[in-house]
Scaffold this active site. Structure first.
Site, PDB file in Angstrom:
ATOM      1  CD  GLU A 218      -2.871  -1.132   2.420  1.00 36.35           C
ATOM      2  OE1 GLU A 218      -3.916  -0.485   2.112  1.00 36.35           O
ATOM      3  OE2 GLU A 218      -2.771  -1.749   3.259  1.00 36.35           O
ATOM      4  NE  ARG A 220       8.562   6.538  -4.782  1.00 36.71           N
ATOM      5  CZ  ARG A 220       8.207   6.850  -5.939  1.00 36.71           C
ATOM      6  NH1 ARG A 220       6.686   7.003  -6.223  1.00 36.71           N
ATOM      7  NH2 ARG A 220       8.863   7.182  -7.101  1.00 36.71           N
ATOM      8  N   GLY A 235      -0.218   1.662   3.979  1.00 39.37           N
ATOM      9  CA  GLY A 235      -0.657   2.809   3.120  1.00 39.37           C
ATOM     10  C   GLY A 235       0.331   4.265   3.596  1.00 39.37           C
ATOM     11  CB  SER A 238       8.368   6.204   1.408  1.00 36.96           C
ATOM     12  OG  SER A 238       9.228   6.617   0.200  1.00 36.96           O
ATOM     13  CD  GLU A 276       5.622   4.367  16.674  1.00 36.51           C
ATOM     14  OE1 GLU A 276       5.371   4.198  17.876  1.00 36.51           O
ATOM     15  OE2 GLU A 276       6.381   5.565  16.446  1.00 36.51           O
ATOM     16  CB  SER A 277       2.110   4.373  11.943  1.00 35.57           C
ATOM     17  OG  SER A 277       1.568   2.821  11.548  1.00 35.57           O
ATOM     18  N   GLY A 284      21.312   8.380   8.361  1.00 31.70           N
ATOM     19  CA  GLY A 284      21.770   9.010   9.249  1.00 31.70           C
ATOM     20  C   GLY A 284      21.507   9.422  10.465  1.00 31.70           C
ATOM     21  NE  ARG A 315       9.517  10.407  15.396  1.00 36.50           N
ATOM     22  CZ  ARG A 315      11.008  10.755  15.003  1.00 36.50           C
ATOM     23  NH1 ARG A 315      11.811  11.278  16.057  1.00 36.50           N
ATOM     24  NH2 ARG A 315      11.535  10.878  13.889  1.00 36.50           N
ATOM     25  CB  SER A 317       4.862   9.188  22.277  1.00 38.73           C
ATOM     26  OG  SER A 317       4.655   8.612  23.560  1.00 38.73           O
TER      27      SER A 317
END
Length: 341
Positions: A218, A220, A235, A238, A276-277, A284, A315, A317
């Site tokens: 979903e 690239r 979705g 990349s 993670e989304s 780097g 990441r 939060s």
């Protein structure tokens, strides 16, 4: 011999090839087939694209039949009714391509699953392909489009331009077995789609790239990137290619991985990794490596984690830092969702 194929295509008014369709390319063909075709078409040794006329097809078909290759002989007989230019492509060595017919054969070999991304030399291919208007009346040289459009209007027809690009849609040339493609305009010729691959409507697969399958795409898949078995791209996510410059590291996604929605990677992933989304991990980027108790062990740049298995990249939060934990479970695919038969 690396490959041989009979094809038909489109030329502009100057005789330059715009595209070539090879219905049945052969990888590592039998020597007798190649010798029969070379002799009949008076083709030189080495890599060669030989144009021939429909009236040559009977002799070519007979030579191929005598050499014991009835399938290619039948194809040659079919070409006897052609109203488009014909070409025979002999690919003896994997060198940088020298012609559009050679480029198109290599793209066909990829989409037919006869070779995998990075298996063929495509150096310099862009300079050999013309920018083409892919239209409702077939490929048209972009410089000849205004005249063709006016002629069609005066004859009561309307030419619809689907896109302007050097590459056509893969599905107009090859539809591999066992795949689903939501929007065929988003998969270029030269993509490799393994059986069980689903490319959703917002997914995209470039040339010399692809997925082993099964898997759900979903996001690239940029040029040069290969996605392993059982991996899903969420979705809007990349994978970073190298066409636009920057580093020359080859990006891949291992088996059983998940790249979350709107996430991305600039490093190759090993097996059973999760991103993670919303997290884009560039080569780097500074990453805090955590132990099983969630305590920081060290801080590294992301490229030092390249190709490692069982990583969970997220990441924090609260602090905003990128963290890496060990991901002990592979991504479980929804078997019904990925069934393409």
């Amino acid at each position: 011999m690396l490959s041989f194929a009979l094809g038909t295509g489109t030329q502009n008014t100057q005789g330059d090839w715009l595209e070539i369709y090879y219905p049945a390319p052969i990888f590592e063909p039998d020597g007798s087939l190649v010798e029969a075709a070379r002799k009949t078409l008076d083709a030189p040794s080495g890599n060669a694209a030989i144009s021939f006329l429909p009236e040559h097809c009977a002799d070519l078909a007979q030579a191929l039949k005598d050499a014991g290759h009835s399938d290619q002989a039948e194809l040659a007989e079919t070409f006897a009714n052609a109203q488009r230019p014909l070409v025979a492509m002999f690919l003896e060595n994997d060198l940088p391509p020298q012609s559009a017919p050679e480029v198109y054969l290599k793209l066909h070999l990829l989409s037919h699953r006869l070779v995998k991304p990075h298996d063929l030399d495509l150096t310099g291919m862009f300079g050999l392909l013309r920018n083409v208007a892919w239209t409702s009346e077939g490929p048209i040289d972009i410089e000849e489009l205004p005249a063709r459009r006016l002629k069609a209007r005066l004859e009561g027809r309307h030419i619809s331009v689907d896109c302007v690009d050097k590459f056509p849609k893969m599905a107009d040339y090859v539809v591999p077995k066992g795949v689903r493609i939501g929007d065929t305009a988003r998969v270029r010729l030269g993509a490799y789609l393994g059986e069980g691959t689903t490319v959703m409507h917002e997914g995209f697969v470039n040339f010399n790239a692809g997925a082993e399958g099964p898997g759900m795409i979903e996001g690239r898949i940029s040029a040069g990137v290969m996605v392993g078995k059982g991996s899903d791209l969420g979705g809007g996510c990349s994978t970073m290619g190298t066409l636009s410059g920057g580093g020359n590291i080859v990006i891949k996604v291992g088996e059983g991985c998940l790249i979350g929605a709107n996430a991305g990677i600039g490093i190759p992933l090993g097996n059973r990794c999760t991103v993670e989304s919303g997290l884009y991990v560039t080569a780097g980027a500074k990453v805090a490596v955590l132990d099983d108790q969630g305590q920081e062990v060290e801080t590294v740049v992301a490229r030092e984690l390249a190709n490692q298995d069982d990583l969970l990249l997220r990441r924090n939060s609260v602090s905003g830092r990128i963290e890496c934990l060990t991901n002990k479970s592979a991504v479980a695919l929804n078997e019904a969702l990925h069934a393409n038969d």
